[in-house]
Enzyme design. Structure first.
Site, PDB file in Angstrom:
ATOM      1  N   SER A 199       0.592  -7.483   5.251  1.00 56.42           N
ATOM      2  CA  SER A 199       2.005  -7.742   4.972  1.00 56.42           C
ATOM      3  C   SER A 199       2.271  -9.230   5.031  1.00 56.42           C
ATOM      4  O   SER A 199       1.362 -10.050   4.890  1.00 56.42           O
ATOM      5  CB  SER A 199       2.882  -7.001   5.996  1.00 56.42           C
ATOM      6  OG  SER A 199       2.640  -7.497   7.306  1.00 56.42           O
TER       7      SER A 199
ATOM      8  N   TYR B   5       0.809  -1.229   0.000  1.00 59.70           N
ATOM      9  CA  TYR B   5       0.000   0.000   0.000  1.00 59.70           C
ATOM     10  C   TYR B   5       0.840   1.277   0.000  1.00 59.70           C
ATOM     11  O   TYR B   5       0.321   2.370  -0.227  1.00 59.70           O
ATOM     12  CB  TYR B   5      -0.978   0.023   1.186  1.00 59.70           C
ATOM     13  CG  TYR B   5      -0.359  -0.016   2.558  1.00 59.70           C
ATOM     14  CD1 TYR B   5       0.275   1.092   3.103  1.00 59.70           C
ATOM     15  CD2 TYR B   5      -0.438  -1.164   3.338  1.00 59.70           C
ATOM     16  CE1 TYR B   5       0.829   1.055   4.373  1.00 59.70           C
ATOM     17  CE2 TYR B   5       0.107  -1.216   4.609  1.00 59.70           C
ATOM     18  CZ  TYR B   5       0.734  -0.099   5.120  1.00 59.70           C
ATOM     19  OH  TYR B   5       1.282  -0.125   6.373  1.00 59.70           O
ATOM     20  N   GLU B   6       2.143   1.164   0.262  1.00 59.55           N
ATOM     21  CA  GLU B   6       3.007   2.338   0.188  1.00 59.55           C
ATOM     22  C   GLU B   6       3.315   2.727  -1.253  1.00 59.55           C
ATOM     23  O   GLU B   6       3.901   3.785  -1.496  1.00 59.55           O
ATOM     24  CB  GLU B   6       4.316   2.073   0.932  1.00 59.55           C
ATOM     25  CG  GLU B   6       4.163   1.899   2.430  1.00 59.55           C
ATOM     26  CD  GLU B   6       5.486   1.557   3.086  1.00 59.55           C
ATOM     27  OE1 GLU B   6       6.276   2.493   3.316  1.00 59.55           O
ATOM     28  OE2 GLU B   6       5.727   0.369   3.351  1.00 59.55           O
TER      29      GLU B   6
END
Length: 314
Positions: free
Chosen positions: A236, A103-104
């Protein structure tokens, strides 16, 4: 001369062995001999970076200084590799203090880049830690999930870190994932908890459900994830596990339950359905995740160090 930036050394489409070799050589050249061939790698998730605080002979590298590495932008993720000796056996270990997330905006190849570098350094065991929300009501905040299997929603939709040309130097084109989480390491995790006299039920085996984030799940999504077999949900871990197994690295997954996921239907505005109104569950936030990690940090440190001490020497 300062090291080149990651933009100069790493093309997200370039999966040649040379890019991983460059990073491994950069680290090995700057490490003392006792640390340049770590046998264990530990990825520290949200709020769990303190796991690296007690190692001996620590040597640290900021991510931005390592060829091929990107930077972590998430609160609670410091963004560095820490090498040192851990436990009574003084096992050479590398800690990833803060991980990268889909999502980064990072690609899955960037997220999993460190795992392949670990393989080149000699890592044989990867311990992945993180924080998750509980879908199953058999879990409570503060419990530790020992991952037995995972469900990758992004992976099923085509977002797999092994997508694209296969790097055959690491592993086969079609690696099995039915044994992703090593049984013997899971047995050792429970033995370690017993040795530390953790209350019965502190550790519980779980199926980890991987979602892309960064928004937390809606109630309907949470019910769906529970319906398809998920016990815990997080943003993650799974990409790193897939690449580790592709490389032949054994994996142990430990996840701290930081919050209960809102899974009920909630309030109903339709007067005709008033009798069906559900319970209004509290909203989750990242600060809650970090706080739970902080509160259980010492237990996680003790658990991981004891697990490493109980792993038979090869």
């Amino acid at each position: 001369m300062p090291p080149p930036t990651h933009d100069q050394t790493y093309n997200t489409e370039d999966v040649s062995i040379a890019v991983f070799t460059a990073a491994a050589n950069y680290l090995r050249a700057r490490l003392p001999s006792e640390l340049n061939s770590p046998k264990v790698a530990i990825i520290c998730g949200s709020g769990l970076g303190q796991l690296a605080d007690t190692i001996e002979n620590k040597v640290e590298f900021a991510y931005e200084d390592i060829p091929g590495f990107v930077s972590s932008t998430v609160p609670g993720h410091l963004g560095k590799l820490a090498f040192g000796l851990i436990g009574d056996k003084r096992i050479p270990t590398v800690f990833m203090v803060g991980r990268f997330h889909f999502y980064e905006g990072h690609t899955l190849k960037q997220i999993t880049f460190p795992v392949r570098v670990f393989k080149m350094l000699g890592v044989e065991i990867l311990i992945v830690t993180g924080a998750t929300g509980a879908l199953s009501r058999e879990f409570k905040v503060g419990m530790i999930g020992v991952t037995t299997d995972h469900i990758s929603l992004p992976g099923l939709a085509g977002n797999n870190p092994l997508f694209g040309p296969n790097v055959s130097a690491f592993g086969p084109r079609f690696p099995p994932m039915s044994n992703a989480y090593d049984y013997d390491l899971r047995v050792i995790a429970f033995k370690a908890a017993d040795y530390l006299r953790f209350p019965t039920g502190t550790l519980k085996e779980a199926i980890y459900t991987f979602v892309g984030g960064p928004s937390f799940e809606t109630r309907a999504e949470a019910r769906y994830l529970s319906l398809i077999g998920g016990d815990l949900v997080g943003m993650s871990t799974v990409p790193e596990v897939i690449v580790a197994r592709h490389c032949g690295i054994k994996v142990l997954g430990l996840t701290l339950v930081s919050n209960m996921v809102a899974i009920g239907k909630g309030k109903c505005a339709d007067p005709a359905e008033q009798d069906l109104n559900g319970i209004e569950e509290p909203l989750v936030n990242h600060e809650e995740v970090l706080q739970t990690g902080k509160e259980r940090a010492l237990d996680m440190q003790k658990l991981v160090k004891t697990i490493i001490d109980l792993i038979p020497s090869t």
